[in-house]
Design an enzyme around this catalytic site. Structure first.
Site, PDB file in Angstrom:
ATOM      1  N   ASN A   1       0.547  -1.563  -0.046  1.00 19.37           N
ATOM      2  CA  ASN A   1       0.177   0.461  -0.158  1.00 19.37           C
ATOM      3  C   ASN A   1       0.379   1.395  -0.197  1.00 19.37           C
ATOM      4  OD1 ASN A   1      -2.243  -1.576   0.825  1.00 19.37           O
ATOM      5  ND2 ASN A   1      -1.942  -1.495   2.521  1.00 19.37           N
ATOM      6  N   ASN A   2       2.118   0.776  -0.244  1.00 17.25           N
ATOM      7  CA  ASN A   2       3.731   2.568  -0.930  1.00 17.25           C
ATOM      8  C   ASN A   2       3.177   2.192  -1.681  1.00 17.25           C
ATOM      9  OD1 ASN A   2       5.500   3.938  -0.776  1.00 17.25           O
ATOM     10  ND2 ASN A   2       6.582   2.558   0.988  1.00 17.25           N
TER      11      ASN A   2
ATOM     12  N   ASP B   1      10.000  -6.752  -1.676  1.00 19.84           N
ATOM     13  CA  ASP B   1      10.774  -6.742   0.095  1.00 19.84           C
ATOM     14  C   ASP B   1      12.575  -6.455  -0.102  1.00 19.84           C
ATOM     15  OD1 ASP B   1       9.945  -7.294   1.718  1.00 19.84           O
ATOM     16  OD2 ASP B   1      11.238  -8.434   3.132  1.00 19.84           O
TER      17      ASP B   1
ATOM     18  N   PHE C   1      11.698   8.641  -0.723  1.00 18.30           N
ATOM     19  CA  PHE C   1      11.063   8.318   0.482  1.00 18.30           C
ATOM     20  C   PHE C   1      11.527   7.238   0.916  1.00 18.30           C
ATOM     21  CE2 PHE C   1       9.397   5.227  -2.762  1.00 18.30           C
ATOM     22  CZ  PHE C   1       9.349   3.869  -2.297  1.00 18.30           C
TER      23      PHE C   1
ATOM     24  N   TYR D   1      14.749   5.594   3.831  1.00 13.39           N
ATOM     25  CA  TYR D   1      15.712   6.667   4.404  1.00 13.39           C
ATOM     26  C   TYR D   1      16.490   7.247   2.896  1.00 13.39           C
ATOM     27  CZ  TYR D   1      15.433   2.493   7.581  1.00 13.39           C
ATOM     28  OH  TYR D   1      14.611   2.404   8.885  1.00 13.39           O
TER      29      TYR D   1
ATOM     30  N   LYS E   1      16.614   8.173 -10.125  1.00 12.83           N
ATOM     31  CA  LYS E   1      16.641   7.247  -9.809  1.00 12.83           C
ATOM     32  C   LYS E   1      16.054   5.752  -9.488  1.00 12.83           C
ATOM     33  CE  LYS E   1      14.589   6.348  -4.727  1.00 12.83           C
ATOM     34  NZ  LYS E   1      13.332   6.312  -4.163  1.00 12.83           N
TER      35      LYS E   1
END
Length: 199
Positions: free
Chosen positions: A11-12, A71, A154, A156, A177
């Site tokens: 849900n990020n 992950d 987002f 770190y 990125k």
């Protein structure tokens, strides 16, 4: 032609944007698991790949759709790979980027070796019992800065310093990125595998 639906076991919103941006040209519609009220999966394992598989199977089982899970986390050399699989919850529950970053900086402030890398593994399943998942991964090397820089990204990213670019991940434009990050590298491989094996 109807788009192939693919549920993302996350849900990020940052992650969903990145993944959706890359898969849309392949005719794949990316949907968050929240659109189907899928509860968060347990992540009981000690490795990124096992947790990604568990999340993908969980999302696929709840939706009867192909699913993708990643992950990922940040691994710090001086901390023997921590926060690692606990990156999202490093500062405790509820999850907070601010607390996670604060804890990491506190732990590293007296360390001279602050080398670190982001790692990402992505698992793609045709269905919940798929015996042959597509698995790709990517690594992005840098070091931990003690003061944050940049507004983008987002997690770190404001503290993940890239010496060769003299910038943190949070200072990079999204296009750049997406090309060079751990997730970008893994997704580039994924796109190739989807082209070969799915489309």
């Amino acid at each position: 032609m109807q788009k192939q639906k693919l549920v993302i076991a996350s849900n990020n919103s940052g992650k969903l944007r990145e993944i959706g941006h890359l898969l849309e040209p392949l005719g794949i519609e990316v949907l968050p698991q929240s659109a189907f009220n899928v509860p968060e999966a347990d992540e009981p394992y000690q490795t990124f790949v096992e947790n990604a598989l568990a999340k993908a199977r969980h999302a696929s089982a709840h939706t009867n759709l192909p699913s993708l899970a990643d992950d990922s986390g940040i691994c710090v050399d001086a901390l023997k790979g921590k926060p690692g699989i606990l990156s999202a919850r490093y500062g405790g529950e509820p999850r907070s980027d601010e607390r996670n970053n604060q804890k990491l900086i506190d732990v590293l402030k007296n360390q001279s070796d602050r080398r670190a890398h982001y790692y990402c593994v992505i698992v793609l399943l045709h269905h919940a019992q798929d015996p042959q998942p597509i698995i790709v991964d990517g690594t992005w090397y840098g070091e931990i800065a003690l003061t944050p820089r940049g507004e983008g990204g987002f997690g770190y990213d404001p503290y993940f310093f890239l010496p060769d670019l003299d910038k943190t991940a949070a200072e990079l434009p999204m296009e750049q990125k997406n090309r060079i990050s751990h997730r970008g590298k893994a997704l580039a491989q994924l796109v190739e595998r989807i082209r070969e094996e799915w489309v």
